[in-house]
Design a protein around this motif. Sequence first.
Motif: not given
Length: 146
Positions: A18-25, A40-53
């Motif tokens: 998923i785009t970082p902009d959509a995830l940021q919102k 970031g990525f989405k699995l049906v309802r679950d989401v995982v983000l990879f940030t700088n921290k």
Amino acid sequence: MGIMNKVMNGLSGNLNEITPDALQKEYGMYLMEGEVINTGFKLVRDVVLFTNKRIIDFDKQGATGQKMRVNYINLSSVIHVSAETAGFGVDDSEIDIEYIASPYFKANGGVTVVKKSFEFPKSYNIQPLYRYLQEIAYHNHEAINS
């Protein structure tokens, strides 16, 4: 990627990018000061983000998905990363991350190491993400053992 491919990837346990902009919102309120979503990525309802921290895992629960558990892995605790690329047929790609879960990184504090796996669709090139995480793990390993 078509809607049917996204549904099939979701049912088989694959993360869709998923785009970082959509995830940021949608998830920006969970970020720390100065934290930026790299991917970031989405699995049906679950989401995982990879940030700088951190790596942030959103586990939506219940029939409506209103209830949600948020877990994270500090990038500073990642000590080992391995990858398995997709093979022929229906094989998926996978990145395994081992990280220190105990509050102290030195051995005299009783270090606890945990492993977390992330599955990606065959069409996603995991190499840039693997390289990013591997560089972090290498630097963390050097800092811990210096």
